[in-house]
Design an enzyme around this catalytic site. Structure first.
Site, PDB file in Angstrom:
ATOM      1  N   ASN A 108       0.963  -1.081  -0.152  1.00  0.00           N
ATOM      2  CA  ASN A 108      -0.126  -0.016   0.006  1.00  0.00           C
ATOM      3  C   ASN A 108       0.732   1.323  -0.155  1.00  0.00           C
ATOM      4  O   ASN A 108       1.978   1.421   0.458  1.00  0.00           O
ATOM      5  CB  ASN A 108      -1.156   0.050   0.988  1.00  0.00           C
ATOM      6  CG  ASN A 108      -0.350   0.484   2.394  1.00  0.00           C
ATOM      7  OD1 ASN A 108      -0.325   1.863   2.545  1.00  0.00           O
ATOM      8  ND2 ASN A 108       0.103  -0.187   3.328  1.00  0.00           N
ATOM      9  N   SER A 171       5.274   5.189   8.650  1.00  0.00           N
ATOM     10  CA  SER A 171       4.656   4.903   7.373  1.00  0.00           C
ATOM     11  C   SER A 171       5.550   5.340   6.369  1.00  0.00           C
ATOM     12  O   SER A 171       6.516   6.489   6.376  1.00  0.00           O
ATOM     13  CB  SER A 171       3.689   5.902   7.145  1.00  0.00           C
ATOM     14  OG  SER A 171       3.230   6.028   6.037  1.00  0.00           O
ATOM     15  N   ASN A 173       4.860   6.037   3.650  1.00  0.00           N
ATOM     16  CA  ASN A 173       4.293   6.737   2.458  1.00  0.00           C
ATOM     17  C   ASN A 173       3.872   8.335   2.657  1.00  0.00           C
ATOM     18  O   ASN A 173       3.264   8.896   1.779  1.00  0.00           O
ATOM     19  CB  ASN A 173       2.889   5.960   2.132  1.00  0.00           C
ATOM     20  CG  ASN A 173       2.969   4.700   1.884  1.00  0.00           C
ATOM     21  OD1 ASN A 173       3.950   4.330   1.071  1.00  0.00           O
ATOM     22  ND2 ASN A 173       2.426   3.674   2.693  1.00  0.00           N
ATOM     23  N   LYS A 207       5.174   3.622  17.374  1.00  0.00           N
ATOM     24  CA  LYS A 207       5.155   2.487  16.032  1.00  0.00           C
ATOM     25  C   LYS A 207       6.372   2.746  15.289  1.00  0.00           C
ATOM     26  O   LYS A 207       6.515   3.905  14.413  1.00  0.00           O
ATOM     27  CB  LYS A 207       4.108   2.612  15.366  1.00  0.00           C
ATOM     28  CG  LYS A 207       4.175   1.537  14.273  1.00  0.00           C
ATOM     29  CD  LYS A 207       2.333   1.093  14.000  1.00  0.00           C
ATOM     30  CE  LYS A 207       2.418   0.102  12.926  1.00  0.00           C
ATOM     31  NZ  LYS A 207       1.145  -0.059  12.200  1.00  0.00           N
ATOM     32  N   ASN A 236       5.961  -1.572  11.222  1.00  0.00           N
ATOM     33  CA  ASN A 236       5.064  -0.997  10.166  1.00  0.00           C
ATOM     34  C   ASN A 236       5.477  -2.029   9.044  1.00  0.00           C
ATOM     35  O   ASN A 236       6.040  -2.818   9.150  1.00  0.00           O
ATOM     36  CB  ASN A 236       5.372   0.465  10.053  1.00  0.00           C
ATOM     37  CG  ASN A 236       4.019   1.111   9.392  1.00  0.00           C
ATOM     38  OD1 ASN A 236       3.436   0.781   8.589  1.00  0.00           O
ATOM     39  ND2 ASN A 236       3.763   2.182  10.040  1.00  0.00           N
TER      40      ASN A 236
HETATM   41  C1  LIG Z   1      -3.599  -1.129   3.594  1.00  0.00           C
HETATM   42  C2  LIG Z   1      -2.753  -0.956   4.614  1.00  0.00           C
HETATM   43  C3  LIG Z   1      -3.000   0.569   5.339  1.00  0.00           C
HETATM   44  C4  LIG Z   1      -2.063   0.619   6.519  1.00  0.00           C
HETATM   45  N1  LIG Z   1      -2.268   1.924   7.029  1.00  0.00           N
HETATM   46  C5  LIG Z   1      -1.526   2.069   8.209  1.00  0.00           C
HETATM   47  C6  LIG Z   1      -1.615   3.319   8.972  1.00  0.00           C
HETATM   48  O1  LIG Z   1      -2.643   4.438   8.523  1.00  0.00           O
HETATM   49  N2  LIG Z   1      -0.916   3.510  10.053  1.00  0.00           N
HETATM   50  C7  LIG Z   1      -0.221   2.720  10.489  1.00  0.00           C
HETATM   51  O2  LIG Z   1       0.410   2.699  11.513  1.00  0.00           O
HETATM   52  N3  LIG Z   1      -0.158   1.167   9.980  1.00  0.00           N
HETATM   53  C8  LIG Z   1      -0.562   1.080   8.870  1.00  0.00           C
HETATM   54  N4  LIG Z   1      -0.494  -0.233   8.166  1.00  0.00           N
HETATM   55  C9  LIG Z   1       0.487  -1.192   8.754  1.00  0.00           C
HETATM   56  C10 LIG Z   1      -0.093  -2.082   9.535  1.00  0.00           C
HETATM   57  O3  LIG Z   1      -0.476  -1.548  10.720  1.00  0.00           O
HETATM   58  C11 LIG Z   1       0.757  -2.941   9.963  1.00  0.00           C
HETATM   59  O4  LIG Z   1       1.900  -2.525  10.487  1.00  0.00           O
HETATM   60  C12 LIG Z   1       1.526  -3.834   8.773  1.00  0.00           C
HETATM   61  O5  LIG Z   1       0.541  -4.274   7.727  1.00  0.00           O
HETATM   62  C13 LIG Z   1       2.195  -5.347   9.161  1.00  0.00           C
HETATM   63  O6  LIG Z   1       1.163  -5.986   9.630  1.00  0.00           O
HETATM   64  P1  LIG Z   1       0.446  -7.209   8.943  1.00  0.00           P
HETATM   65  O7  LIG Z   1       1.408  -8.178   8.114  1.00  0.00           O
HETATM   66  O8  LIG Z   1      -0.453  -8.125   9.751  1.00  0.00           O
HETATM   67  O9  LIG Z   1      -0.349  -6.491   7.793  1.00  0.00           O
HETATM   68  C14 LIG Z   1      -1.245  -0.539   6.955  1.00  0.00           C
HETATM   69  C15 LIG Z   1      -1.126  -1.513   6.316  1.00  0.00           C
HETATM   70  C16 LIG Z   1      -1.949  -1.692   5.182  1.00  0.00           C
HETATM   71  C17 LIG Z   1      -1.932  -3.275   4.670  1.00  0.00           C
END
Ligand SMILES: Cc1cc2nc3c(=O)[nH]c(=O)nc-3n(C[C@H](O)[C@H](O)[C@H](O)COP(=O)(O)O)c2cc1C
Length: 344
Positions: A108, A171, A173, A207, A236
């Site tokens: 993303n 992040s 991004n 984080k 993250n």
């Molecule tokens: C589509 C998407 C949007 C995300 N947006 C955020 C966000 O706004 N803030 C944040 O701290 N992490 C965000 N994350 C990261 C997740 O909270 C997490 O740290 C990361 O995806 C790893 O975990 P996972 O492998 O279980 O997805 C996002 C992840 C995804 C997939």
């Protein structure tokens, strides 16, 4: 019985962001249900909060705090909403969300699209009266001239409606955001955040990114402890690219899901050895099963979070992981989940 095997082909026929939007809409019209009862063996106290299970929903799924209650009903022990910035913003141009199905992964580059803190505040106000554990993840607006001031504003604005606050400086991004992890910048940020923390306010979590250099976990842990941070969330999404099969492999943004698992586990171990138990850790990245959660807890996490695995397995995943964790505790004669933390 889970309906997700029926719904999944429909959701996967749509582009990822449309599917996400429709999922939120469908969840919003679900009648509120009581969260499930969890065995007491799963209960754990972290940063002064009693979590009914250690399995939470990671930030990014419910950015605007629209469906936190529904996700708790699905069996998450806690839900982190956000990232929320002081002012609403659109985020990056679409497409910006990709399912890498062959890899059980997601990329993303949303760029903190969100409705802004004031709109989310009104929604969260309701849930504050309930015992539900809803954490609020805060960030800085992309066009902000003073990023630290945005975190200060976020702490002030959201503390009254958050069971905990997460300072998200990881992040990939929002250009330059991750530089706030550098020692000098982090010191300045956390000092400013502390100045804004209301007396008796919620605990503050930090984080971090999984793409840190040698020695960075030690620095971050030192500065976090100095400033009284209550827990560190590791981690993250990653900007690194392990070998991937999907045609979306080269899309820019943060990678999450199964390919992040090894890196996130290694980072957690680094933070665990750097902190020597002085600050609680929350493990996130590529967790999809009770065994993954178990391994993360043994590596030093007091809690875990997930997001990407839910895209592939459906929202029932949290309840399944909790059930399997409780069964394994019983099988292995362990009275409480907290006894696992940091044992490997
Ligand atoms: C589509 C998407 C949007 C995300 N947006 C955020 C966000 O706004 N803030 C944040 O701290 N992490 C965000 N994350 C990261 C997740 O909270 C997490 O740290 C990361 O995806 C790893 O975990 P996972 O492998 O279980 O997805 C996002 C992840 C995804 C997939």
């Amino acid at each position: 019985m889970s309906l997700y095997p029926l719904i999944r082909p429909l959701a996967f026929a749509l582009d990822a962001e449309t599917a996400h939007r429709l999922t939120i809409k469908a969840l919003k019209i679900m009648p509120p249900r009581q969260p499930p009862d969890f065995p007491t063996s799963l209960g754990i106290r972290v940063a002064g909060i009693d979590f009914p299970t250690p399995v939470g929903l990671a930030a990014g799924f419910d950015k605007d705090a629209e469906v936190a209650e529904q996700m708790l009903s699905q069996g998450f022990g806690f839900v982190e909403v956000g990232t929320l910035t002081p002012r609403p913003q659109d985020g990056n141009p679409k497409p910006r969300l990709f399912r890498l199905s062959e890899d059980h992964a997601v990329i993303n580059r949303m760029g903190f699209n969100n409705c802004g803190q004031p709109a989310a505040y009104d929604r969260l106000h309701e849930s504050m009266r309930r015992p539900a554990i809803v954490g609020v993840n805060i960030g800085a607006n992309k066009d902000s001239a003073d990023r630290i001031a945005d975190y200060v504003a976020g702490v002030r604005a959201m503390a009254p409606v958050a069971k905990y606050l997460t300072i998200n400086i990881s992040s990939p991004n929002t250009p330059g955001l991750r530089q706030l992890q550098d020692e000098g910048a982090l010191n300045a940020l956390l000092e400013a955040v502390n100045g804004a923390r209301p007396k008796g306010g919620p605990p503050i979590f930090l984080k971090v990114a999984p793409d840190l250099g040698e020695g960075e976990p030690d620095q971050i842990v030192r500065v976090a402890i100095q400033h009284g941070v209550d827990a560190i969330i590791v981690a993250n999404t990653t900007i690194s690219r392990p070998v991937l099969k999907s045609r979306f492999a080269d899309e820019q943004g943060g990678l999450s899901g199964t390919p992040l698992k090894t890196l996130a586990l290694k980072d957690l171990r680094d933070f665990h050895s750097a902190s020597a138990g002085q600050i609680p850790l929350i493990g996130v990245g590529g967790i999809a099963t009770a065994d993954d959660a178990w391994e993360r807890l043994r590596a030093g996490a007091s809690l875990v979070q997930l997001y990407s695995a839910m895209v592939y397995e459906g929202p029932g995943i949290a309840r399944r992981i909790a059930k399997h964790l409780a069964e394994r505790l019983e099988r292995e004669g362990i009275g409480n989940i907290s006894e696992l933390v940091g044992t490997a």
